[in-house]
Design a protein around this motif. Sequence first.
Motif, mmCIF file in Angstrom:
data_model
loop_
_atom_site.group_PDB
_atom_site.id
_atom_site.type_symbol
_atom_site.label_atom_id
_atom_site.label_comp_id
_atom_site.label_asym_id
_atom_site.label_seq_id
_atom_site.Cartn_x
_atom_site.Cartn_y
_atom_site.Cartn_z
ATOM 1 N N GLY A 156 0.820 -1.185 0.000
ATOM 2 C CA GLY A 156 0.000 0.000 0.000
ATOM 3 C C GLY A 156 0.861 1.244 0.000
ATOM 4 N N ALA A 157 0.245 2.382 0.092
ATOM 5 C CA ALA A 157 0.971 3.641 0.056
ATOM 6 C C ALA A 157 1.757 3.810 1.346
ATOM 7 C CB ALA A 157 -0.029 4.788 -0.113
ATOM 8 N N GLY A 158 2.830 4.579 1.222
ATOM 9 C CA GLY A 158 3.633 4.881 2.393
ATOM 10 C C GLY A 158 3.063 6.070 3.135
ATOM 11 N N VAL A 159 3.885 6.658 3.999
ATOM 12 C CA VAL A 159 3.495 7.843 4.741
ATOM 13 C C VAL A 159 3.553 9.040 3.798
ATOM 14 C CG1 VAL A 159 4.056 9.336 6.684
ATOM 15 C CG2 VAL A 159 4.427 6.860 6.860
ATOM 16 N N ILE B 53 0.653 5.335 7.379
ATOM 17 C CA ILE B 53 0.243 4.090 6.753
ATOM 18 C C ILE B 53 -1.006 3.580 7.483
ATOM 19 C CG2 ILE B 53 0.900 1.681 6.346
ATOM 20 C CD1 ILE B 53 3.801 2.719 6.026
ATOM 21 N N SER B 54 -1.987 3.155 6.697
ATOM 22 C CA SER B 54 -3.253 2.713 7.271
ATOM 23 C C SER B 54 -3.030 1.592 8.295
ATOM 24 C CB SER B 54 -4.159 2.211 6.143
ATOM 25 O OG SER B 54 -5.379 1.725 6.665
ATOM 26 N N GLY B 55 -3.631 1.753 9.452
ATOM 27 C CA GLY B 55 -3.536 0.725 10.483
ATOM 28 C C GLY B 55 -2.376 0.904 11.445
ATOM 29 N N HIS B 56 -1.504 1.848 11.141
ATOM 30 C CA HIS B 56 -0.377 2.067 12.051
ATOM 31 C C HIS B 56 -0.858 2.793 13.307
ATOM 32 C CE1 HIS B 56 3.439 1.458 9.440
ATOM 33 N NE2 HIS B 56 2.601 0.432 9.379
ATOM 34 N N VAL B 57 -0.470 2.241 14.431
ATOM 35 C CA VAL B 57 -0.914 2.765 15.718
ATOM 36 C C VAL B 57 -0.084 3.970 16.155
ATOM 37 C CG1 VAL B 57 -1.053 2.183 18.181
ATOM 38 C CG2 VAL B 57 -1.835 0.539 16.462
ATOM 39 N N ALA C 182 6.553 10.109 11.034
ATOM 40 C CA ALA C 182 6.835 8.681 10.895
ATOM 41 C C ALA C 182 5.727 7.895 11.572
ATOM 42 C CB ALA C 182 8.178 8.324 11.526
ATOM 43 N N SER C 183 5.404 6.742 11.005
ATOM 44 C CA SER C 183 4.422 5.877 11.662
ATOM 45 C C SER C 183 4.981 4.479 11.809
ATOM 46 C CB SER C 183 3.102 5.852 10.887
ATOM 47 O OG SER C 183 3.201 5.149 9.666
#
Lengths: 115, 112
Positions: free
Chosen positions: A1-4, A26-30, A93-94
Amino acid sequence: GAGVSQSPRYKVAKRGQDVALRCDPISGHVSLFWYQQALGQGPEFLTYFQNEAQLDKSGLPSDRFFAERPEGSVSTLKIQRTQQEDSAVYLCASSLLRTGEDTQYFGPGTRLTVL
Amino acid sequence: EDKVVQSPLSLVVHEGDTVTLNCSYEVTNFRSLLWYKQEKKAPTFLFMLTSSGIEKKSGRLSSILDKKELFSILNITATQTGDSAIYLCALRRASGTYKYIFGTGTRLKVLA
């Protein structure tokens, strides 16, 4: 998927203006981190979010700096009454885990120039 | 005060050379040390080290941590022009903060 992703990539502000810098992790990164990187220096930690909770804001240099992540995804770093010393690249950053200790994926940064 | 010091500040080598980059640190209650490569804007992750003496390796890059002497090294063998970048070392404490402390980096230039 796409990055940050971060936007804008470049921002020029006159001293005293307010600016808002956006970070799409990023999707789903906490975990989400903001850093400030001056020319020729390493990134300096600003703040950390775990989902929507801002758990560490010890690096924010003054009360002119404010960050939020209201829904636990997109984050905005706002700088009020910008000053010349705020000129820097702002990196977001994620990472996937809530500990924030796994691989951090950095965005391309926003270069802020305050005239 | 926690700090991370990297050396050398800059380095110019020729393709095929081997380089060793140093990161020394002082920290209260060490948790982990990370290495990043920064080419243009975004740093990219290389290694995370938590235990002394265990080498991490990825292709031509390797890294090791010495928690007694408080340093880490990053080795790059058979350097290529694509290795030209700034290499950053970052430190995290075990408790009380999510803050990563970065060094100023080593700027590596590999000449063809």
